[in-house]
Scaffold this motif. Structure first.
Motif, PDB file in Angstrom:
ATOM      1  N   ARG A 190      -9.695  -2.680   7.237  1.00 43.98           N
ATOM      2  CA  ARG A 190      -8.549  -2.372   8.214  1.00 43.98           C
ATOM      3  C   ARG A 190      -8.436  -0.979   8.520  1.00 43.98           C
ATOM      4  O   ARG A 190      -7.834  -0.543   9.524  1.00 43.98           O
ATOM      5  CB  ARG A 190      -7.293  -3.057   7.501  1.00 43.98           C
ATOM      6  CG  ARG A 190      -7.190  -4.522   7.385  1.00 43.98           C
ATOM      7  CD  ARG A 190      -6.051  -4.926   7.341  1.00 43.98           C
ATOM      8  NE  ARG A 190      -5.215  -4.425   6.056  1.00 43.98           N
ATOM      9  CZ  ARG A 190      -5.262  -5.332   4.844  1.00 43.98           C
ATOM     10  NH1 ARG A 190      -5.882  -6.243   4.621  1.00 43.98           N
ATOM     11  NH2 ARG A 190      -4.844  -4.761   3.717  1.00 43.98           N
ATOM     12  N   GLU A 196      -4.713  -0.672   9.637  1.00 46.23           N
ATOM     13  CA  GLU A 196      -3.935  -0.473   8.476  1.00 46.23           C
ATOM     14  C   GLU A 196      -2.912   0.740   8.757  1.00 46.23           C
ATOM     15  O   GLU A 196      -3.443   1.796   8.770  1.00 46.23           O
ATOM     16  CB  GLU A 196      -4.509  -0.397   7.251  1.00 46.23           C
ATOM     17  CG  GLU A 196      -3.756  -0.144   6.061  1.00 46.23           C
ATOM     18  CD  GLU A 196      -2.702  -1.223   5.723  1.00 46.23           C
ATOM     19  OE1 GLU A 196      -3.348  -2.279   5.301  1.00 46.23           O
ATOM     20  OE2 GLU A 196      -1.592  -1.229   5.843  1.00 46.23           O
ATOM     21  N   THR A 197      -1.734   0.278   9.439  1.00 43.81           N
ATOM     22  CA  THR A 197      -1.013   1.578   9.706  1.00 43.81           C
ATOM     23  C   THR A 197       0.596   1.233   9.043  1.00 43.81           C
ATOM     24  O   THR A 197       1.465   2.012   9.095  1.00 43.81           O
ATOM     25  CB  THR A 197      -0.672   1.672  11.261  1.00 43.81           C
ATOM     26  OG1 THR A 197      -0.178   0.240  11.603  1.00 43.81           O
ATOM     27  CG2 THR A 197      -1.761   2.080  11.965  1.00 43.81           C
ATOM     28  N   HIS A 198       0.807   0.267   8.000  1.00 44.69           N
ATOM     29  CA  HIS A 198       2.114   0.111   7.481  1.00 44.69           C
ATOM     30  C   HIS A 198       2.516   1.209   6.807  1.00 44.69           C
ATOM     31  O   HIS A 198       3.653   1.503   6.558  1.00 44.69           O
ATOM     32  CB  HIS A 198       1.987  -1.156   6.472  1.00 44.69           C
ATOM     33  CG  HIS A 198       1.814  -2.480   7.388  1.00 44.69           C
ATOM     34  ND1 HIS A 198       0.777  -3.044   7.558  1.00 44.69           N
ATOM     35  CD2 HIS A 198       2.917  -2.986   8.070  1.00 44.69           C
ATOM     36  CE1 HIS A 198       0.832  -4.028   8.302  1.00 44.69           C
ATOM     37  NE2 HIS A 198       2.223  -4.155   8.638  1.00 44.69           N
ATOM     38  N   TYR A 199       1.499   1.839   6.290  1.00 46.39           N
ATOM     39  CA  TYR A 199       1.942   3.152   5.360  1.00 46.39           C
ATOM     40  C   TYR A 199       2.309   4.046   6.157  1.00 46.39           C
ATOM     41  O   TYR A 199       2.857   5.283   5.577  1.00 46.39           O
ATOM     42  CB  TYR A 199       0.633   3.533   4.480  1.00 46.39           C
ATOM     43  CG  TYR A 199      -0.302   4.094   5.055  1.00 46.39           C
ATOM     44  CD1 TYR A 199      -0.865   5.339   5.481  1.00 46.39           C
ATOM     45  CD2 TYR A 199      -1.314   3.190   5.715  1.00 46.39           C
ATOM     46  CE1 TYR A 199      -1.695   6.005   6.111  1.00 46.39           C
ATOM     47  CE2 TYR A 199      -2.403   3.626   6.417  1.00 46.39           C
ATOM     48  CZ  TYR A 199      -2.581   4.816   6.789  1.00 46.39           C
ATOM     49  OH  TYR A 199      -3.807   5.278   7.407  1.00 46.39           O
ATOM     50  N   LEU A 200       2.181   4.155   7.389  1.00 49.70           N
ATOM     51  CA  LEU A 200       2.756   5.209   8.210  1.00 49.70           C
ATOM     52  C   LEU A 200       4.221   4.665   8.974  1.00 49.70           C
ATOM     53  O   LEU A 200       4.858   5.129   9.522  1.00 49.70           O
ATOM     54  CB  LEU A 200       1.918   5.309   9.552  1.00 49.70           C
ATOM     55  CG  LEU A 200       0.420   5.766   9.152  1.00 49.70           C
ATOM     56  CD1 LEU A 200      -0.441   5.773  10.440  1.00 49.70           C
ATOM     57  CD2 LEU A 200       0.349   7.030   8.674  1.00 49.70           C
ATOM     58  N   GLY A 201       4.544   3.426   8.327  1.00 48.56           N
ATOM     59  CA  GLY A 201       5.974   3.187   8.762  1.00 48.56           C
ATOM     60  C   GLY A 201       5.869   2.321   9.962  1.00 48.56           C
ATOM     61  O   GLY A 201       6.845   2.071  10.630  1.00 48.56           O
TER      62      GLY A 201
ATOM     63  N   ALA B  80       3.057   0.672   1.986  1.00 48.02           N
ATOM     64  CA  ALA B  80       3.289  -0.665   2.702  1.00 48.02           C
ATOM     65  C   ALA B  80       4.189  -1.315   2.195  1.00 48.02           C
ATOM     66  O   ALA B  80       5.360  -1.550   3.162  1.00 48.02           O
ATOM     67  CB  ALA B  80       2.089  -1.303   2.941  1.00 48.02           C
ATOM     68  N   THR B 215       4.890  -8.887   6.159  1.00 47.06           N
ATOM     69  CA  THR B 215       5.195  -8.358   7.524  1.00 47.06           C
ATOM     70  C   THR B 215       4.543  -9.714   8.437  1.00 47.06           C
ATOM     71  O   THR B 215       4.831  -9.760   9.706  1.00 47.06           O
ATOM     72  CB  THR B 215       4.097  -7.482   7.919  1.00 47.06           C
ATOM     73  OG1 THR B 215       2.717  -7.653   7.621  1.00 47.06           O
ATOM     74  CG2 THR B 215       4.344  -6.166   7.254  1.00 47.06           C
ATOM     75  N   ASP B 217       2.030  -9.801   9.819  1.00 51.52           N
ATOM     76  CA  ASP B 217       1.090  -9.371  10.697  1.00 51.52           C
ATOM     77  C   ASP B 217      -0.505 -10.015  10.503  1.00 51.52           C
ATOM     78  O   ASP B 217      -1.147 -10.398   9.537  1.00 51.52           O
ATOM     79  CB  ASP B 217       0.725  -8.006  10.100  1.00 51.52           C
ATOM     80  CG  ASP B 217      -0.176  -6.988  11.029  1.00 51.52           C
ATOM     81  OD1 ASP B 217      -0.676  -7.505  12.015  1.00 51.52           O
ATOM     82  OD2 ASP B 217      -0.619  -6.143  10.678  1.00 51.52           O
ATOM     83  N   HIS B 220      -3.308  -8.626   8.954  1.00 50.56           N
ATOM     84  CA  HIS B 220      -3.270  -8.623   7.522  1.00 50.56           C
ATOM     85  C   HIS B 220      -3.753 -10.045   7.070  1.00 50.56           C
ATOM     86  O   HIS B 220      -4.642 -10.520   6.192  1.00 50.56           O
ATOM     87  CB  HIS B 220      -1.973  -8.477   7.064  1.00 50.56           C
ATOM     88  CG  HIS B 220      -1.969  -6.996   6.500  1.00 50.56           C
ATOM     89  ND1 HIS B 220      -0.675  -6.122   6.494  1.00 50.56           N
ATOM     90  CD2 HIS B 220      -2.941  -5.961   5.853  1.00 50.56           C
ATOM     91  CE1 HIS B 220      -0.888  -4.825   6.227  1.00 50.56           C
ATOM     92  NE2 HIS B 220      -2.159  -5.035   5.544  1.00 50.56           N
TER      93      HIS B 220
END
Lengths: 202, 259
Positions: A190, A196-201, B80, B215, B217, B220
């Motif tokens: 990802r 994968e961008t969740h760690y970027l908020g 996350a 999420t 998502d 995911h």
């Protein structure tokens, strides 16, 4: 928007090194460059020490100037910091003495692993269901295997303890390792695909 | 071109990546898989709500691992979750304290928290002091967390990421101050401790799954469906290996692994 939150920046930051390291791992080509890339982590670490020192000074100065709760400890922190820092440069034996007789005992106090684990289990172990009971039972049997008193009580304890360690324990550990590895691969994919961008908020 | 002994490894990697890509696209097309509910995710709203009712903060930690080491993926999964928890804290007006072990996580953490509180509808609550950093020494890190627990008595203690020995102290202090303890790491040595001590434990790969459950998502969720298929492939390989060994032809499999 912070530069760290820009998707393009994140992709460059993660994907390019990741692809390069993967390429090097499978082909062996460009080894020194890949090693250098990994070393950049160490360079980053040095910069983070500057941030850490600034953060620490700011927090403790505020605590002292505003006479917040436990402010004398902040004074002790500054005294310790400067004594340690200065002796490190001007008088190495004193530095070593502080290291051996002050810092090491303090660190050992925090890291008494077995005692920490014991108090942790004593305070919080819960047998909410039969799986919890099973886990505690296995723990007790493993302890009796390792401790000399186990064998003194009954010769079967070491055999049962060893079986728990070698059979169910290894089976579960391998299953978790496989699951963990696959999960790791999925997250890595990802990241490589920029999904994968969740760690970027985001 | 490809080094000897790594060819089969590379094929497995590429097959898995292809599977993940295929299922991600499938999910993006609207065919979402069913994911078993994870208790922690189901209860997350009420966990944060509990902290709001008690008027006490939530402590979050991603542990020893950072973004530059072999545990980066776990740290990303932890971050996350942090972004979602920050959003809920913004919604319920709860103070969220994030203690990070790596200096470069400070701006990332501050960014995540700021965005979370904005999304939660209370941007005024956010403060840069919500992210603490006490240097990259595990002893200092543990000492700070223990002090924080004793002085602030958080209602909820969360640790998700590449947790190492600091987990012992986390679990002990959570039990001591009566905090709801939520922990998750795929690291092997801490599975038993988490299962025994944490109120909500994300065992093994559940940490990765949790992000998707939160999420919903498609990317995911699709990758989690692909993970199930990857496990079937691994099980099939294990079965073939077991048969090969038991019929006296282990070289069939060892040859393939060493190719």
């Amino acid at each position: 928007m912070s530069v760290l939150k820009q998707k393009e920046f994140a992709i460059i930051l993660f994907v390019v090194p990741l692809l390069f390291i993967l390429f090097n791992f499978y082909t062996g080509i460009a080894g020194p460059q890949a090693t250098e890339l990994i070393n950049w982590g160490a360079y980053l670490w040095n910069f983070s020490m500057i941030i850490g020192t600034y953060s620490m000074f700011r927090k403790h100065l505020l605590t002292i100037t505003e006479r917040q709760k436990d402010w004398p400890y902040s004074v002790i922190m500054f005294v310790s910091f400067f004594v340690y820092f200065i002796t490190g440069y001007i008088h190495t034996p004193t530095f070593q003495w502080i290291m051996d007789y002050v810092q090491t005992p303090i660190m050992m106090t925090i890291w008494v692993g077995a005692f920490t684990t014991f108090t942790m289990v004593f305070r919080g172990a819960r047998t909410r269901n039969w799986l919890g009971v099973l886990l505690l039972l296995s723990t007790v049997l493993t302890v009796l295997r390792m401790a000399p008193i186990g064998e003194a009580i009954w010769g079967g304890f070491p055999i049962i303890g060893l079986w728990i360690n070698d059979v169910p324990n290894v089976a579960v550990m391998r299953a978790i390792t496989i699951g963990m590895g696959i999960g790791l691969l999925a997250t890595m994919t990802r990241e490589i695909l920029g999904k994968e961008t969740h760690y970027l908020g985001e | 071109m490809i080094l000897e002994g790594l060819r089969f490894d590379l094929i497995i990697l590429l097959v898995n990546v292809a599977l993940i890509y295929f299922f991600m696209r499938k999910a993006e097309g609207g065919k979402l898989p069913y994911i078993r509910p994870v208790p922690f995710i189901e209860e997350l709203d009420s966990i944060v709500g509990r902290a709001a009712e008690m008027g006490r903060p939530i402590h979050f930690s991603t542990g020893y691992g950072g973004l530059h080491d072999e545990w980066a993926v776990m740290c990303v999964a932890g971050l996350a979750l942090l972004s979602k928890v920050a959003e809920l804290c913004g919604k319920y007006r709860v103070w969220l304290q994030f203690t990070c072990f790596r200096g470069y996580l400070v701006p990332i953490g501050q960014d995540l928290l700021k965005t979370g509180y904005e999304k939660g509808g209370n941007p005024d609550m956010y403060s840069p002091d919500m992210v603490s950093y006490v240097g990259e020494d595990q002893t200092a890190y543990v000492a700070f967390i223990m002090d924080y627990f004793m002085s602030e008595r958080p209602a909820v203690a969360m640790m998700f990421g590449a947790i190492q020995a600091e987990m012992n102290h986390h679990l002990m202090m959570s039990a001591r101050v009566g905090a709801v303890c939520c922990a998750g790491t795929p690291r092997l040595y801490y599975q038993g401790k988490m299962a025994l001590m944490a109120d909500f434990a994300l065992l093994g790969e559940e940490l990765y799954v949790a992000g998707a459950s939160i999420t919903k998502d498609p990317v995911h969720m699709g990758s989690i469906e692909a993970e199930d298929w990857s496990k079937i492939i691994v099980l099939a390989l294990l079965l073939i290996a077991a048969i090969a060994v038991n019929i006296g032809m282990p070289q069939l499999f060892t040859g393939l692994m060493g190719w």
